[in-house]
Motif scaffolding. Structure first.
Motif, PDB file in Angstrom:
ATOM      1  N   ASN A   1     -33.865 -16.339  22.193  1.00 15.92           N
ATOM      2  CA  ASN A   1     -34.315 -17.179  23.032  1.00 15.92           C
ATOM      3  C   ASN A   1     -32.640 -17.438  23.637  1.00 15.92           C
ATOM      4  O   ASN A   1     -31.467 -17.252  23.007  1.00 15.92           O
ATOM      5  CB  ASN A   1     -34.620 -18.520  22.340  1.00 15.92           C
TER       6      ASN A   1
ATOM      7  N   PHE B   1     -38.335 -13.766  29.554  1.00 22.66           N
ATOM      8  CA  PHE B   1     -37.758 -15.137  29.496  1.00 22.66           C
ATOM      9  C   PHE B   1     -38.600 -15.961  30.038  1.00 22.66           C
ATOM     10  O   PHE B   1     -38.598 -16.144  31.290  1.00 22.66           O
ATOM     11  CB  PHE B   1     -36.177 -15.095  29.616  1.00 22.66           C
TER      12      PHE B   1
ATOM     13  N   THR C   1     -33.907 -24.149  28.360  1.00 28.57           N
ATOM     14  CA  THR C   1     -34.224 -23.333  27.095  1.00 28.57           C
ATOM     15  C   THR C   1     -35.293 -22.170  27.759  1.00 28.57           C
ATOM     16  O   THR C   1     -36.287 -22.409  28.097  1.00 28.57           O
ATOM     17  CB  THR C   1     -34.857 -24.082  26.222  1.00 28.57           C
TER      18      THR C   1
ATOM     19  N   GLU D   1     -30.213 -20.485  25.546  1.00 27.58           N
ATOM     20  CA  GLU D   1     -30.108 -21.855  25.942  1.00 27.58           C
ATOM     21  C   GLU D   1     -29.162 -22.021  27.123  1.00 27.58           C
ATOM     22  O   GLU D   1     -28.056 -21.427  27.064  1.00 27.58           O
ATOM     23  CB  GLU D   1     -29.729 -22.633  24.971  1.00 27.58           C
TER      24      GLU D   1
ATOM     25  N   GLU E   1     -37.178 -19.088  26.295  1.00 25.43           N
ATOM     26  CA  GLU E   1     -38.024 -18.739  25.150  1.00 25.43           C
ATOM     27  C   GLU E   1     -38.192 -17.079  25.317  1.00 25.43           C
ATOM     28  O   GLU E   1     -38.854 -16.845  26.547  1.00 25.43           O
ATOM     29  CB  GLU E   1     -39.299 -19.238  24.849  1.00 25.43           C
ATOM     30  N   ARG E   2     -37.889 -16.194  24.610  1.00 26.03           N
ATOM     31  CA  ARG E   2     -38.071 -14.843  24.692  1.00 26.03           C
ATOM     32  C   ARG E   2     -39.452 -14.500  24.090  1.00 26.03           C
ATOM     33  O   ARG E   2     -39.873 -14.528  22.941  1.00 26.03           O
ATOM     34  CB  ARG E   2     -37.083 -13.857  23.883  1.00 26.03           C
ATOM     35  N   GLN E   3     -40.107 -13.891  25.147  1.00 26.59           N
ATOM     36  CA  GLN E   3     -41.460 -13.482  24.649  1.00 26.59           C
ATOM     37  C   GLN E   3     -41.512 -11.889  25.149  1.00 26.59           C
ATOM     38  O   GLN E   3     -41.649 -11.640  26.211  1.00 26.59           O
ATOM     39  CB  GLN E   3     -42.758 -14.370  25.434  1.00 26.59           C
TER      40      GLN E   3
ATOM     41  N   SER F   1     -39.205 -20.399  30.638  1.00 26.14           N
ATOM     42  CA  SER F   1     -38.689 -21.673  30.467  1.00 26.14           C
ATOM     43  C   SER F   1     -39.679 -22.526  31.179  1.00 26.14           C
ATOM     44  O   SER F   1     -40.212 -22.536  32.345  1.00 26.14           O
ATOM     45  CB  SER F   1     -37.031 -21.630  31.356  1.00 26.14           C
TER      46      SER F   1
END
Length: 196
Positions: free
Chosen positions: A44, A69, A61, A46, A63-65, A71
């Motif tokens: 992830n 990325f 922030t 920030e 979030e890596r999925q 947010s």
């Protein structure tokens, strides 16, 4: 012209590829916005954006999925430079957002979809007034045209079925009746698909 008090991002979201994420960081460098990026151990990111005087910051922030990325952001910004940079970022990186631009006597609510403003609503004295709303006129016309094509096709198939039924009623030969029945079954399936 009224002086804006604040800009409030309500449920803003961005989805970026790794390449777009690098571009997102460069974008704020080009806007001369102070920023820090931390890569967390789970992949992830920030990102902290600050105005020049360090009086205000926005924390994003991502979030890596898999290879994206993502947010989700809700914040209130008061300084114009940071506000303008965020507005440009939402547009440039095709974000979705509801943005309240707050003035002393009213609030303008902007609805962004894929970075484009789709609707603007003025909220004043507990009343909402739509100032702008995107209408996809060409898309609506194309949909109406396609719907007319389907209706015309349905009429043609119904006409063919009627003719085959007339032929079947006149036919006494079982071989010809079987051929007509097969064609009727085919047209019935086609009619069912068109009406769906």
């Amino acid at each position: 012209m009224a002086q804006r008090i604040a800009t409030e991002y309500v449920n803003a979201s961005l989805q970026l590829t790794a390449e777009e994420m690098a571009g997102f960081v460069r974008f704020f460098e080009d806007q001369h916005i102070k920023h820090q990026v931390r890569v967390l151990e789970n992949g992830n990111h920030e990102m902290v954006l600050e105005d020049d005087a360090g009086r205000e910051e926005v924390r994003l922030t991502f979030e890596r999925q898999q290879d994206q990325f993502i947010s989700l952001l809700s914040c209130r910004i008061m300084h114009p430079k940071l506000t303008n940079a965020m507005r440009k970022a939402v547009a440039a990186f095709r974000g979705d957002a509801v943005v309240n631009r707050i003035y002393p006597n009213y609030t303008m609510t902007y609805h962004y979809v894929q970075g484009n403003v789709r609707k603007i609503v003025e909220n004043k004295n507990n009343e909402a007034k739509v100032i702008f709303e995107f209408k996809d006129t060409i898309g609506q016309l194309e949909a109406a045209f396609l719907a007319m094509n389907v209706e015309n096709e349905i009429k043609a198939v119904q006409g063919a079925i009627d003719q085959l039924l007339d032929l079947r009623n006149q036919c006494s030969d079982r071989t010809h009746t079987a051929i007509i029945d097969a064609r009727l079954a085919s047209y019935t399936r086609q009619l069912f698909m068109l009406e769906a």
